[in-house]
Scaffold this motif. Structure first.
Motif, PDB file in Angstrom:
ATOM      1  N   ASP A 224       0.869  -1.188   0.000  1.00  0.00           N
ATOM      2  CA  ASP A 224       0.000   0.000   0.000  1.00  0.00           C
ATOM      3  C   ASP A 224       0.899   1.229   0.000  1.00  0.00           C
ATOM      4  O   ASP A 224       1.708   1.418   0.921  1.00  0.00           O
ATOM      5  N   GLU A 225       0.712   2.088  -0.996  1.00  0.00           N
ATOM      6  CA  GLU A 225       1.535   3.310  -1.057  1.00  0.00           C
ATOM      7  C   GLU A 225       1.220   4.256   0.104  1.00  0.00           C
ATOM      8  O   GLU A 225       2.113   4.914   0.654  1.00  0.00           O
ATOM      9  N   GLY A 226      -0.056   4.335   0.474  1.00  0.00           N
ATOM     10  CA  GLY A 226      -0.420   5.210   1.598  1.00  0.00           C
ATOM     11  C   GLY A 226      -1.894   5.046   1.917  1.00  0.00           C
ATOM     12  O   GLY A 226      -2.732   5.321   1.070  1.00  0.00           O
ATOM     13  N   VAL A 227      -2.198   4.579   3.119  1.00  0.00           N
ATOM     14  CA  VAL A 227      -3.585   4.396   3.544  1.00  0.00           C
ATOM     15  C   VAL A 227      -3.930   5.565   4.464  1.00  0.00           C
ATOM     16  O   VAL A 227      -3.203   5.803   5.441  1.00  0.00           O
ATOM     17  N   PRO A 228      -5.006   6.323   4.177  1.00  0.00           N
ATOM     18  CA  PRO A 228      -5.348   7.432   5.072  1.00  0.00           C
ATOM     19  C   PRO A 228      -5.500   6.941   6.506  1.00  0.00           C
ATOM     20  O   PRO A 228      -6.183   5.937   6.756  1.00  0.00           O
ATOM     21  N   PHE A 229      -4.849   7.640   7.438  1.00  0.00           N
ATOM     22  CA  PHE A 229      -4.813   7.145   8.811  1.00  0.00           C
ATOM     23  C   PHE A 229      -6.219   6.993   9.387  1.00  0.00           C
ATOM     24  O   PHE A 229      -6.497   6.068  10.149  1.00  0.00           O
ATOM     25  N   ARG A 230      -7.121   7.915   8.986  1.00  0.00           N
ATOM     26  CA  ARG A 230      -8.479   7.836   9.537  1.00  0.00           C
ATOM     27  C   ARG A 230      -9.165   6.521   9.132  1.00  0.00           C
ATOM     28  O   ARG A 230      -9.969   5.984   9.883  1.00  0.00           O
ATOM     29  N   GLU A 231      -8.809   5.993   7.954  1.00  0.00           N
ATOM     30  CA  GLU A 231      -9.413   4.710   7.534  1.00  0.00           C
ATOM     31  C   GLU A 231      -8.866   3.546   8.372  1.00  0.00           C
ATOM     32  O   GLU A 231      -9.580   2.588   8.657  1.00  0.00           O
ATOM     33  N   ILE A 232      -7.589   3.648   8.741  1.00  0.00           N
ATOM     34  CA  ILE A 232      -7.017   2.616   9.623  1.00  0.00           C
ATOM     35  C   ILE A 232      -7.735   2.674  10.974  1.00  0.00           C
ATOM     36  O   ILE A 232      -8.184   1.654  11.517  1.00  0.00           O
ATOM     37  N   ALA A 233      -7.870   3.913  11.501  1.00  0.00           N
ATOM     38  CA  ALA A 233      -8.522   4.079  12.809  1.00  0.00           C
ATOM     39  C   ALA A 233      -9.979   3.614  12.743  1.00  0.00           C
ATOM     40  O   ALA A 233     -10.482   2.962  13.677  1.00  0.00           O
ATOM     41  N   ALA A 234     -10.675   3.924  11.634  1.00  0.00           N
ATOM     42  CA  ALA A 234     -12.093   3.549  11.510  1.00  0.00           C
ATOM     43  C   ALA A 234     -12.239   2.025  11.501  1.00  0.00           C
ATOM     44  O   ALA A 234     -13.160   1.474  12.115  1.00  0.00           O
ATOM     45  N   SER A 235     -11.324   1.350  10.819  1.00  0.00           N
ATOM     46  CA  SER A 235     -11.393  -0.107  10.782  1.00  0.00           C
ATOM     47  C   SER A 235     -11.185  -0.678  12.190  1.00  0.00           C
ATOM     48  O   SER A 235     -11.929  -1.562  12.630  1.00  0.00           O
ATOM     49  N   ILE A 236     -10.196  -0.151  12.894  1.00  0.00           N
ATOM     50  CA  ILE A 236      -9.928  -0.635  14.257  1.00  0.00           C
ATOM     51  C   ILE A 236     -11.148  -0.357  15.147  1.00  0.00           C
ATOM     52  O   ILE A 236     -11.597  -1.218  15.917  1.00  0.00           O
ATOM     53  N   GLY A 237     -11.716   0.844  15.028  1.00  0.00           N
ATOM     54  CA  GLY A 237     -12.887   1.197  15.841  1.00  0.00           C
ATOM     55  C   GLY A 237     -14.055   0.257  15.568  1.00  0.00           C
ATOM     56  O   GLY A 237     -14.704  -0.237  16.505  1.00  0.00           O
ATOM     57  N   ARG A 238     -14.284  -0.018  14.281  1.00  0.00           N
ATOM     58  CA  ARG A 238     -15.409  -0.890  13.900  1.00  0.00           C
ATOM     59  C   ARG A 238     -15.200  -2.302  14.462  1.00  0.00           C
ATOM     60  O   ARG A 238     -16.108  -2.891  15.038  1.00  0.00           O
ATOM     61  N   HIS A 239     -13.980  -2.809  14.326  1.00  0.00           N
ATOM     62  CA  HIS A 239     -13.728  -4.179  14.797  1.00  0.00           C
ATOM     63  C   HIS A 239     -13.795  -4.289  16.318  1.00  0.00           C
ATOM     64  O   HIS A 239     -14.194  -5.325  16.845  1.00  0.00           O
ATOM     65  N   LEU A 240     -13.403  -3.230  17.010  1.00  0.00           N
ATOM     66  CA  LEU A 240     -13.421  -3.288  18.480  1.00  0.00           C
ATOM     67  C   LEU A 240     -14.762  -2.830  19.051  1.00  0.00           C
ATOM     68  O   LEU A 240     -15.010  -2.976  20.250  1.00  0.00           O
ATOM     69  N   GLY A 241     -15.598  -2.197  18.212  1.00  0.00           N
ATOM     70  CA  GLY A 241     -16.868  -1.663  18.716  1.00  0.00           C
ATOM     71  C   GLY A 241     -16.663  -0.437  19.589  1.00  0.00           C
ATOM     72  O   GLY A 241     -17.386  -0.228  20.567  1.00  0.00           O
ATOM     73  N   VAL A 242     -15.659   0.386  19.248  1.00  0.00           N
ATOM     74  CA  VAL A 242     -15.436   1.647  19.984  1.00  0.00           C
ATOM     75  C   VAL A 242     -15.514   2.798  18.964  1.00  0.00           C
ATOM     76  O   VAL A 242     -15.292   2.585  17.765  1.00  0.00           O
ATOM     77  N   PRO A 243     -15.851   4.023  19.430  1.00  0.00           N
ATOM     78  CA  PRO A 243     -15.948   5.129  18.485  1.00  0.00           C
ATOM     79  C   PRO A 243     -14.592   5.514  17.883  1.00  0.00           C
ATOM     80  O   PRO A 243     -13.553   5.341  18.525  1.00  0.00           O
ATOM     81  N   THR A 244     -14.643   6.016  16.644  1.00  0.00           N
ATOM     82  CA  THR A 244     -13.440   6.534  15.982  1.00  0.00           C
ATOM     83  C   THR A 244     -13.497   8.048  16.071  1.00  0.00           C
ATOM     84  O   THR A 244     -14.464   8.662  15.592  1.00  0.00           O
ATOM     85  N   GLN A 245     -12.507   8.649  16.696  1.00  0.00           N
ATOM     86  CA  GLN A 245     -12.569  10.094  16.960  1.00  0.00           C
ATOM     87  C   GLN A 245     -11.201  10.744  16.809  1.00  0.00           C
ATOM     88  O   GLN A 245     -10.168  10.099  17.044  1.00  0.00           O
ATOM     89  N   ALA A 246     -11.229  12.052  16.476  1.00  0.00           N
ATOM     90  CA  ALA A 246      -9.992  12.833  16.501  1.00  0.00           C
ATOM     91  C   ALA A 246      -9.553  12.999  17.955  1.00  0.00           C
ATOM     92  O   ALA A 246     -10.379  13.240  18.836  1.00  0.00           O
TER      93      ALA A 246
END
Ligand SMILES: NC(=O)c1ccc[n+]([C@@H]2O[C@H](COP(=O)([O-])OP(=O)(O)OC[C@H]3O[C@@H](n4cnc5c(N)ncnc54)[C@H](OP(=O)(O)O)[C@@H]3O)[C@@H](O)[C@H]2O)c1
Length: 305
Positions: A224-246
Motif C-alpha cells: 500500500d503506497e499510503g492508507v489514510p490514517f483515519r481509515e485505519i482508525a475507523a477499521s480498528i474502531g469498527r472491529h473493536l466496537g469503539v468510536p473513531t474520533q480525533a
C-alpha cells in the motif's frame, strides 16, 4: 547461497527465513537465547549463538556466509526510551559487517524505513537519499558498501508490516491504545497516509534483493503506497466496537504513547521502481483487507506487548 540472517527469530524473519529456504538457500540465524534458537530451529534454520554486541562473532559469521541479511534491531531499547542508543548500535553492527565483507563481492541486505518525502504530499521514491531521519546514517552506510566491493542493498520497510505473523508492530500498538482508552483515535483530519506491506510480501522482497539487487540499491517494500490514517482508525474502531474520533494534539502522547509523534505524519512511499527492478509483485492482502480478516482483534493475542 549460505545466508547469515540477524533477527531471523523476529517478525520479519518469520517470512524471510522460509522464503529463503524455499528458494534453496541455506539459512544460519543469529540467536541470543534458547527461546530464539528454538524458534529458528522450528523455522528450519541453523543456529549461530550470539548477539548484536558480539562483534567478533558477527564478523566470523559474515566471513562464513555468502550473504548477510540484517534484520535485528534493539527494539526493546527503542520503546523504553533509548532509541538513539539502538540506532547507534545498529550503525556499529552495519560497520562491522561492512569491514568483514569489503572486497569479497558478497551480498549484504540491510533494513531501514521508508520515511518521509523531501517534497510534502508526494510519495517518496527509491532515488531519494536519506538526508535526515533516524536511520539515515545506517541506510547511507549500506548503500556506500557498493563502493567497497559488496553487493549491498537496503530494504526500506513502511511503518506498518502486517499479517498474522505480527504480534508487536504498530497495528497491535494502535489496537492496544484503542482498547485501553475506549477510542480509536487519529490526529487532525486523519487524512495523512501511512504506507504498509504484508509480511509475506516483504519476505519475498528480501529474497529478491539477496538474489539480484544491483549494488547500492535502495528498495521500497510498500504494498500500500499510503492508507489514510483515519481509515485505519475507523477499521480498528469498527472491529473493536469503539468510536473513531480525533484526539486533541495535546493528548497525542497520552493516547498513542510511543507512536504519538508518528501518528500525524504523511508518509506515502511508492515501490514502483522496486517492482520494476526486481519483478517484485506484492500479492497478499493490503492493510485494510488484512484488518478485515479479523485476526488482529482476537482477544487472546498479546496486543501491543
Ligand atoms: N515490523 C515492522 O512493522 C517494521 C517496520 C519498519 C521497520 N522494521 C524493521 O525491520 C527489522 C525487523 O523488524 P521485526 O519486526 O522483525 O522486529 P522484531 O520482531 O522485534 O524482531 C527483532 C529481532 O532482532 C533480534 N534482536 C534484538 N536485539 C538483539 C540483540 N541484542 N542481539 C541479537 N538479536 C537481537 C530479536 O531477537 P530475539 O528473538 O531474541 O528477541 C529478533 O530476532 C528491524 O530493523 C525493524 O526496525 C520493522
Amino acid at each position: 547461497m549460505r545466508v547469515f540472517v540477524t533477527g531471523a527469530s523476529g517478525h520479519v524473519g518469520a517470512a524471510v527465513v522460509p522464503e529463503l529456504l524455499a528458494a534453496g538457500h541455506e539459512v544460519v540465524g543469529l540467536a541470543r537465547s534458547d527461546a530464539s534458537a528454538a524458534t529458528l530451529e522450528a523455522r528450519g534454520a541453523r543456529v549461530r549463538r550470539g548477539d548484536l554486541d558480539d562483534f567478533d562473532g558477527l564478523r566470523e559469521a559474515a566471513r562464513d556466509a555468502d550473504a548477510v541479511v540484517h534484520l535485528a534491531f534493539k527494539h526493546e531499547a527503542m520503546v523504553t526510551g533509548d532509541y538513539a542508543g539502538a540506532l547507534a548500535d545498529d550503525l556499529k553492527v552495519i560497520e562491522v559487517f561492512g569491514d568483514a565483507l569489503a572486497g569479497t563481492g558478497k551480498v549484504f541486505v540491510g533494513t531501514s524505513g521508508t520515511g518521509a518525502s523531501s517534497e510534502p504530499g508526494r510519495a517518496r521514491t527509491e532515488d531519494e537519499w536519506d538526508t535526515d531521519g533516524p536511520r539515515a546514517a545506517a541506510t547511507n552506510a549500506v548503500v556506500a558498501f557498493a563502493e567497497r566491493g559488496i553487493r549491498s542493498s537496503v530494504v526500506r520497510l513502511p511503518p506498518v508490516v502486517h499479517s498474522t505473523l505480527d504480534r508487536h508492530g504498530f497495528v497491535p500498538m494502535l489496537i492496544a491504545a484503542a482498547r485501553s482508552t475506549g477510542v480509536s483515535g487519529y490526529l487532525g483530519e486523519g487524512a495523512n497516509r501511512w504506507p504498509a506491506v504484508h509480511t509475506l510480501d516483504a519476505g519475498a522482497l528480501y529474497r529478491l534483493a539477496l538474489e539480484k539487487a544491483p549494488a547500492g540499491s535502495r528498495l521500497h517494500a510498500t504494498g500500500d503506497e499510503g492508507v489514510p490514517f483515519r481509515e485505519i482508525a475507523a477499521s480498528i474502531g469498527r472491529h473493536l466496537g469503539v468510536p473513531t474520533q480525533a484526539v486533541p494534539a495535546e493528548r497525542a502522547q497520552e493516547h498513542f504513547g510511543f507512536l504519538g509523534t508518528l501518528v500525524p505524519l504523511d508518509l506515502p512511499a511508492s515501490s514502483a521502481r522496486t517492482q520494476d527492478l526486481l519483478d517484485w509483485r506484492p500479492a497478499h492482502p493490503g492493510l485494510l483487507a488484512d484488518l478485515d480478516l479479523g485476526h488482529y482483534f482476537d482477544e487472546a493475542l498479546p496486543a501491543g506487548s
